[in-house]
Scaffold this motif. Structure first.
Motif, PDB file in Angstrom:
ATOM      1  N   THR A  32      -9.100 -15.751  -4.289  1.00  0.00           N
ATOM      2  CA  THR A  32      -9.024 -14.360  -3.818  1.00  0.00           C
ATOM      3  C   THR A  32      -8.474 -13.457  -4.923  1.00  0.00           C
ATOM      4  OG1 THR A  32      -6.891 -14.925  -2.854  1.00  0.00           O
ATOM      5  CG2 THR A  32      -8.774 -14.852  -1.353  1.00  0.00           C
ATOM      6  N   ASP A  33      -8.253 -14.055  -6.086  1.00  0.00           N
ATOM      7  CA  ASP A  33      -7.706 -13.304  -7.207  1.00  0.00           C
ATOM      8  C   ASP A  33      -8.854 -12.628  -7.977  1.00  0.00           C
ATOM      9  OD1 ASP A  33      -5.980 -12.295  -9.064  1.00  0.00           O
ATOM     10  OD2 ASP A  33      -5.774 -14.180 -10.180  1.00  0.00           O
ATOM     11  N   VAL A  34      -9.590 -11.766  -7.300  1.00  0.00           N
ATOM     12  CA  VAL A  34     -10.724 -11.098  -7.936  1.00  0.00           C
ATOM     13  C   VAL A  34     -10.662  -9.588  -7.698  1.00  0.00           C
ATOM     14  CG1 VAL A  34     -12.352 -13.028  -8.022  1.00  0.00           C
ATOM     15  CG2 VAL A  34     -12.134 -11.721  -5.911  1.00  0.00           C
ATOM     16  N   GLY A  35      -9.446  -9.076  -7.620  1.00  0.00           N
ATOM     17  CA  GLY A  35      -9.249  -7.624  -7.536  1.00  0.00           C
ATOM     18  C   GLY A  35      -9.888  -7.001  -6.310  1.00  0.00           C
ATOM     19  N   ASP A  36     -10.634  -5.915  -6.568  1.00  0.00           N
ATOM     20  CA  ASP A  36     -11.198  -5.125  -5.472  1.00  0.00           C
ATOM     21  C   ASP A  36     -12.343  -5.802  -4.741  1.00  0.00           C
ATOM     22  OD1 ASP A  36      -9.444  -3.231  -6.169  1.00  0.00           O
ATOM     23  OD2 ASP A  36     -10.875  -1.957  -7.254  1.00  0.00           O
ATOM     24  N   TRP A  37     -12.738  -6.968  -5.204  1.00  0.00           N
ATOM     25  CA  TRP A  37     -13.897  -7.615  -4.590  1.00  0.00           C
ATOM     26  C   TRP A  37     -13.527  -8.338  -3.296  1.00  0.00           C
ATOM     27  CZ3 TRP A  37     -18.502  -6.369  -6.673  1.00  0.00           C
ATOM     28  CH2 TRP A  37     -18.503  -5.845  -7.972  1.00  0.00           C
ATOM     29  N   VAL A  38     -12.251  -8.260  -2.918  1.00  0.00           N
ATOM     30  CA  VAL A  38     -11.822  -8.914  -1.678  1.00  0.00           C
ATOM     31  C   VAL A  38     -11.613  -7.875  -0.581  1.00  0.00           C
ATOM     32  CG1 VAL A  38     -10.108 -10.427  -0.633  1.00  0.00           C
ATOM     33  CG2 VAL A  38     -10.622 -10.623  -3.058  1.00  0.00           C
ATOM     34  N   ASP A  39     -12.128  -8.145   0.600  1.00  0.00           N
ATOM     35  CA  ASP A  39     -11.892  -7.292   1.764  1.00  0.00           C
ATOM     36  C   ASP A  39     -10.694  -7.821   2.535  1.00  0.00           C
ATOM     37  OD1 ASP A  39     -14.123  -5.748   1.185  1.00  0.00           O
ATOM     38  OD2 ASP A  39     -15.455  -7.137   2.232  1.00  0.00           O
ATOM     39  N   GLU A  40      -9.937  -6.905   3.068  1.00  0.00           N
ATOM     40  CA  GLU A  40      -8.777  -7.217   3.914  1.00  0.00           C
ATOM     41  C   GLU A  40      -9.042  -8.379   4.852  1.00  0.00           C
ATOM     42  OE1 GLU A  40      -5.422  -5.877   4.756  1.00  0.00           O
ATOM     43  OE2 GLU A  40      -5.855  -5.863   2.606  1.00  0.00           O
ATOM     44  N   GLY A  41      -8.063  -9.234   4.989  1.00  0.00           N
ATOM     45  CA  GLY A  41      -8.211 -10.346   5.903  1.00  0.00           C
ATOM     46  C   GLY A  41      -8.171  -9.917   7.359  1.00  0.00           C
ATOM     47  N   ARG A  42      -8.923 -10.616   8.166  1.00  0.00           N
ATOM     48  CA  ARG A  42      -8.857 -10.391   9.616  1.00  0.00           C
ATOM     49  C   ARG A  42      -8.060 -11.538  10.207  1.00  0.00           C
ATOM     50  NH1 ARG A  42     -15.243  -9.655  11.054  1.00  0.00           N
ATOM     51  NH2 ARG A  42     -15.602  -7.704   9.955  1.00  0.00           N
ATOM     52  N   SER A  43      -7.139 -11.218  11.108  1.00  0.00           N
ATOM     53  CA  SER A  43      -6.305 -12.302  11.609  1.00  0.00           C
ATOM     54  C   SER A  43      -6.383 -12.423  13.126  1.00  0.00           C
ATOM     55  CB  SER A  43      -4.861 -12.109  11.170  1.00  0.00           C
ATOM     56  OG  SER A  43      -4.377 -10.910  11.719  1.00  0.00           O
ATOM     57  N   ARG A  44      -5.958 -13.554  13.586  1.00  0.00           N
ATOM     58  CA  ARG A  44      -5.989 -13.858  15.010  1.00  0.00           C
ATOM     59  C   ARG A  44      -4.954 -14.939  15.274  1.00  0.00           C
ATOM     60  NH1 ARG A  44      -9.257 -14.973  19.871  1.00  0.00           N
ATOM     61  NH2 ARG A  44      -8.372 -17.008  20.267  1.00  0.00           N
ATOM     62  N   GLU A  45      -4.324 -14.863  16.425  1.00  0.00           N
ATOM     63  CA  GLU A  45      -3.326 -15.868  16.744  1.00  0.00           C
ATOM     64  C   GLU A  45      -3.466 -16.274  18.204  1.00  0.00           C
ATOM     65  OE1 GLU A  45       0.439 -14.976  15.052  1.00  0.00           O
ATOM     66  OE2 GLU A  45       1.529 -16.398  16.298  1.00  0.00           O
ATOM     67  N   GLN A  46      -3.293 -17.542  18.445  1.00  0.00           N
ATOM     68  CA  GLN A  46      -3.359 -18.045  19.826  1.00  0.00           C
ATOM     69  C   GLN A  46      -2.231 -19.036  20.041  1.00  0.00           C
ATOM     70  OE1 GLN A  46      -7.230 -19.630  21.215  1.00  0.00           O
ATOM     71  NE2 GLN A  46      -6.108 -21.389  22.022  1.00  0.00           N
ATOM     72  N   GLY A  47      -1.399 -18.788  21.032  1.00  0.00           N
ATOM     73  CA  GLY A  47      -0.289 -19.695  21.338  1.00  0.00           C
ATOM     74  C   GLY A  47       0.936 -19.417  20.479  1.00  0.00           C
ATOM     75  N   GLU A  48       1.943 -20.250  20.651  1.00  0.00           N
ATOM     76  CA  GLU A  48       3.235 -20.069  19.971  1.00  0.00           C
ATOM     77  C   GLU A  48       3.212 -20.819  18.642  1.00  0.00           C
ATOM     78  OE1 GLU A  48       5.513 -18.020  21.126  1.00  0.00           O
ATOM     79  OE2 GLU A  48       4.199 -17.609  22.832  1.00  0.00           O
ATOM     80  N   VAL A  49       2.668 -20.188  17.623  1.00  0.00           N
ATOM     81  CA  VAL A  49       2.442 -20.881  16.358  1.00  0.00           C
ATOM     82  C   VAL A  49       3.754 -21.102  15.590  1.00  0.00           C
ATOM     83  CG1 VAL A  49       1.172 -20.854  14.195  1.00  0.00           C
ATOM     84  CG2 VAL A  49       0.130 -19.903  16.261  1.00  0.00           C
TER      85      VAL A  49
END
Lengths: 323, 708
Positions: free
Chosen positions: B129-146
């Motif tokens: 992911t070390d490619v500067g602007d070529w990465v789009d923001e991560g999308r996250s999701r959580e289920q349960g008591e992680v």
């Protein structure tokens, strides 16, 4: 592919007169397994193809007490099928059977195999044999996983592609070449060189020279080729080693070791130190000798290890030991 | 009660259904009589070839076709429409098309098109992911008591895994043959996964009435999800056919195919697993990324299969200037399986547990615990897990064997399909369906379903598919075809045979309800001797044949399968060469129509999966942005010697058989990478984190392992 003139001589004399003073003028067409691919991709565009399929004197394989004489247009299948080759030069037989494409073995010739162009993907995609741009070597800055780990200090980073060359060099084979100026004989090792500038080739053949035959001394039967290939089918070795030994009982009297697919030429390893050692000691020493002086690029460090393993195993295989 | 029921016969009663039946189009394929789009050659036909952008990203400043038009044989040379920014976003982007009398002249012409580019910055690196602007923001999701799961875990295992972009590599490349027939009519031979609807796209493109476009695709050489589109080459082909009034063939060259005609997104992840000492998985944390080309690729929904375990995931998209991704057989699933199952196997290794045991203990966290439990037992027996499995630490010697496993899931509900069964007075039977055969045995499925229903031998049924004049049937994607066409053909044959029985019954002095069709006869159920042979019955039909219509019936199909695969590999730890020893695939798919083609489907999927695990990778040059291996020499695929022993076991019990037909195209291709990756880790004693498991990747992992 480009439009070209097609010539089909029946004698060597006629064939060499049809060749040109540059490689762009004419190319020798033997089995065509490499040349036609290069032409289809417009990597080379010779104006004339000189087919040697009709030159009877170029094909054939004969053995006498001193060695094997192999015509340049002998097919790889003929090598594989030859009992003389299997018994007298097992390393040559192993190298030929390592060419896993049935089609290449059926059509491909010994001369064509030795003089095939590098399999570098920059070269094959039309970026030049030395693959350079204004910033220098594309190979060095790019994906060089299959590229040279020896002899790569200059512009050439490709590896020599021949499977037969290492063992032929290890056995001390000589090549005979014909041109309109006459005939010359040279050690197989001297057929190859490392080009320094774009436009130079990886072979020492003049554009109007034709390889006619090879003479392979067959003194000691202790020789072998070991290739490290991933696929069982057609695949280029990631490293290979050919070894020829003369044994004195358990000990090595004479040794020659040549690596393949690791340098722009077949890579001759200095194995003076093997003399007098037992086979097991020699195998370990050969592995160490084979990695000495390696200059891998960041993405092909593994090839140094493969060269070492291939060398060690080649010594054991030459002495008919398992590894 | 109907004379012939629409529901599938039981396993015991079925004559053809679920048996091993040779594919009916085997002979035409092995003799070369089967004509693929690539084989279609029309009189006076032109060949089209494309001028491709040689850069990772570049703006087109000018296109000059004048030199191309001077090449002898060239008939048309023209610029193609570019996007609004006049920018080519990947190597292989089509800039111009040339059509000529011969393939060679077209190729030569395409090379002579002069294009002036302004080369723009590109990115082809996606394994970080070390490619500067070529990465789009991560999308996250959580289920349960992680957080709680990790705080209270007996053991936490961390790993990083990945697999590169690979391509579809269809044996037959993409393309079409198009012929203008005059009177605004068009004949097209596309290599397509949706023959019923593709004609409409050609019609729209040229402003024709869709009914005037006849599309025909009798055989296609693979699609795998990459042949749904109406692509730039199809459009260009149609336009030139219209413009010149001559047939035009535009099939992609192999390099063009590999660069642009479909790829599977890469996937990489840092994974944390929380577990209890007994092997119960209590938490997952995935930080994943990957690339499917210049636009966003599908998110990875992990954990895979073990979905009930509390988890957190965040996925980032890396944009690369590479030919865009297309649906690749079970989109996302092979990657999700690999990133999940590798982490689970590493957790087992850290706990000193047999991973088979750990999988068994966690089946409650899956959707179908009973199916997996049954399939794990069958697979373990077939590969000899109990006798062979040893922990990583026990491996010694130069050449080491290892075992690995993975489980998977898929839906596979049938798509909308229509079919027509016609019974003629001479006894002949035709079934017609606007579906297509991607090479999996679609014709054979139709013949079996109709023959089973009519009580005839399979060879008595003539099958017509691959034509948009036939009753429309859905696109072949997502394992939807077999469910759709088996139910539409079954219901059409039920309709037809019941009409036939209605005509025959009076002669048998019985009611239609009392009669049945089986064994090539129509007879009275209670007194089978009272009946007539098929030919005699059909003689009563008269001039107008009986036509039965059918469509998808939800009661004949179902959705949702499991599947377990186990792999045994051998790794030479000095050379890093990994080879397949044995691969076992155990698969359920509800009602099996043809056991033989079902097994073939799984064999093929295993080979495709083995190839992706050991060899495949589309290699891009970071400096030029060019694809370095768009050919079959360096885009490495497995040969027959590389696949080892394949063992396929289809779950065919009364319970599975009673579920209805479920698709099989995707599920068996999901697990091979994960199972093989786990077997390689077991053999080597260290995890090889990156596929494919080449000598380079294996040696690199071993070197790092040794350094630790």
């Amino acid at each position: 592919m480009n439009r070209f003139e097609y010539a089909h001589p029946t004698t060597v004399d006629e064939a060499v007169r049809l060749l040109g003073s540059t490689f762009d003028e004419a190319a020798v067409l033997a089995g065509g397994t490499d040349l036609l691919s290069l032409m289809k991709d417009f990597v080379v565009e010779p104006k004339r193809l000189v087919s040697i399929a009709g030159v009877a004197e170029l094909a054939g394989l004969a053995a006498d007490g001193a060695g094997l004489r192999i015509g340049a247009a002998t097919t790889l299948d003929a090598l594989v099928d030859s009992n003389d080759v299997r018994v007298l030069a097992p390393g040559v037989h192993q190298a030929a059977t390592g060419i896993r494409s049935r089609q290449m073995r059926a059509m491909g010739t010994v001369g064509g195999e030795l003089l095939q162009r590098p399999r570098c993907w920059y070269f094959r995609r039309g970026l030049g044999l030395l693959a350079q741009d204004a910033g220098g070597s594309l190979v060095e800055r790019g994906d060089h996983r299959d590229h040279a780990v020896f002899g790569n200090a200059g512009a050439a980073k490709f590896v020599h592609a021949s499977s037969l060359a290492p063992i032929l060099i290890a056995l001390g084979a000589r090549a005979t070449l014909r041109s309109p100026r006459g005939e010359r004989s040279t050690p197989v090792a001297e057929l190859f060189r490392t080009p320094a500038r774009e436009g130079e080739r990886e072979s020492t053949l003049a554009p109007d020279e034709l390889l006619t035959h090879l003479d392979v001394p067959t003194g000691s039967p202790h020789n072998a080729t070991v290739e490290i290939r991933h696929r069982r089918g057609l695949d280029w070795p990631q490293a290979a080693a050919a070894c020829a030994l003369t044994l004195d009982g358990e000990r090595v009297a004479e040794a020659a070791l040549v690596l393949g697919h690791v340098a722009p030429t077949p890579w001759i390893v200095d194995v003076e130190g093997l003399r007098g050692k037992t086979v097991d000691e020699a195998a370990v020493a050969a592995g160490e000798a084979a990695r000495k002086g390696a200059t891998p690029l960041p993405g092909n460090v593994h090839k140094v290890e493969l060269a070492k393993v291939a060398a060690r195993r080649a010594v054991l295989a030459a002495a008919r030991r398992s590894f | 009660m109907r004379d012939v029921e629409k529901s599938w016969p039981s396993l015991a009663d079925a004559r053809h259904l679920g048996k091993r039946i040779d594919r009916i189009d085997g002979p035409v394929k092995v003799t070369g009589r089967a004509k693929y789009t690539f084989d279609v050659n029309r009189p006076n036909m032109l060949w089209a070839k494309f001028t491709l952008c040689p850069h990772g990203k570049a703006k087109v400043l000018s296109v000059d076709v004048s030199e191309a038009t001077r090449v002898p044989g060239v008939v048309v040379a023209k610029e193609l429409p570019l996007p609004g920014d006049a920018t080519c976003h990947w190597h292989g982007f089509e800039v111009a098309v040339v059509a000529a009398e011969t393939e060679e002249a077209a190729r030569e012409g395409a090379r002579r098109v002069k294009v002036e580019y302004e080369v723009l910055p590109h990115n082809v690196v996606d394994d970080t992911t070390d490619v500067g602007d070529w990465v789009d923001e991560g999308r996250s999701r959580e289920q349960g008591e992680v957080d709680e799961a990790f705080a209270s875990a007996d053991v936490t295992v961390e790993g990083e895994y990945g697999c590169p972009i690979i391509t579809h590599c269809c044996l037959e490349s993409h393309g079409s043959v198009v012929e203008a027939k005059g009177d605004a009519k068009l004949e097209v031979w596309p290599s397509t996964q949706r023959i019923s609807s593709i004609g409409n796209d050609f019609a729209n493109e040229l402003g024709l009435d869709p009914k005037d476009v006849h599309a025909d695709c009798q055989h296609l050489g693979g699609g795998f999800g990459s042949k749904f589109g109406f692509d730039v080459w199809d459009k260009a082909c149609a336009a030139i056919a219209e413009e010149t009034g001559r047939p035009v063939k535009a099939m992609l060259e192999r390099d063009h195919e590999i660069m642009v005609a479909g790829s599977r997104p890469s996937a990489y992840a840092k994974v944390k697993v929380a577990a209890r000492k007994d092997g119960t998985l209590t938490g997952f944390d995935f930080e994943s990324w990957g690339s499917g080309g210049p636009s966003r690729s599908g998110a990875l929904r992990m954990p895979y299969v073990f979905t009930e375990v509390p988890h957190r995931r965040v996925h980032s998209n890396v944009r690369t200037n590479t030919g865009p991704n297309r649906a690749w057989r079970a989109p996302g699933h092979p990657q999700m399986a690999w990133l999940t199952m590798a982490a689970v196997e590493d957790a087992a290794a850290a706990l000193g547990l047999d991973p088979l045991e750990l999988f068994r203990r966690n089946l409650a966290a899956t959707d179908r615990p009973d199916v997996y439990a049954e399939e794990l037992d069958v697979a373990a027996g077939l590969i000899g897990w109990k006798e062979k499995w040893e922990p990583r630490s026990a491996k010694k010697g130069v050449v080491r064997r290892g075992l690995g496993l993975s489980i998977h899931t898929w839906g596979g509900r049938g798509h909308d399909s229509n079919a027509r069964t016609t019974i003629h007075s001479d006894g002949r039977v035709d079934v017609e369906c606007g579906t297509q055969d991607l090479g999996v045995g679609t014709r054979t499925v139709l013949a079996i379903c109709v023959a089973e229903t009519l009580g005839l031998p399979v060879e008595a049924v003539r099958v017509h598919i691959g034509d948009n004049r036939l009753p429309p049937s859905g696109a072949s994607g997502g394992s939807t075809t077999v469910g759709g066409i088996s139910s539409s053909s079954r219901t059409s044959a039920v309709d037809a045979v019941n009409q036939l029985i209605a005509r025959v019954a009076p002669d048998l002095e019985a009611s239609a309800e009392e009669c049945a069709a089986a064994g090539g006869r129509i007879f009275v159920r209670s007194d089978p001797a009272r009946g007539v042979a098929w030919a005699e019955a059909c003689a009563l039909i008269g001039q107008d044949p009986i036509v039965g219509n059918g469509r998808t019936d939800p009661e004949l199909m179902n959705s949702g399968v499991g599947g377990v695969q186990m792999s045994e590999v051998e790794v030479d730890v000095e050379t890093g060469v990994a080879t397949m020893v044995k691969h076992v695939a155990v698969q359920d798919c509800g009602t099996i129509v043809d056991l033989e083609t079902a097994e073939s489907q799984v064999y093929g999927a295993c080979i495709m999966g083995i190839t992706s695990a050991l060899f495949e990778e589309r290699v891009m040059d970071p400096v030029t942005g060019r694809c370095l291996n768009p050919d079959m020499e360096f885009y490495r695929l497995a040969g027959i010697g590389d696949v080892g022993e394949l063992v396929v076991h289809m779950m065919q019990t009364d319970a599975h058989h009673g579920r209805g037909v479920i698709g099989l195209g995707e599920p068996p291709v999901i697990s091979p990478l994960a199972a093989i990756g786990n077997a390689v880790a077991n053999a080597c004693g260290v995890r090889v984190p990156r596929a494919p498991f080449t000598p380079r990747n294996v040696l690199s992992a071993l070197a790092k392992g040794a350094a630790r």
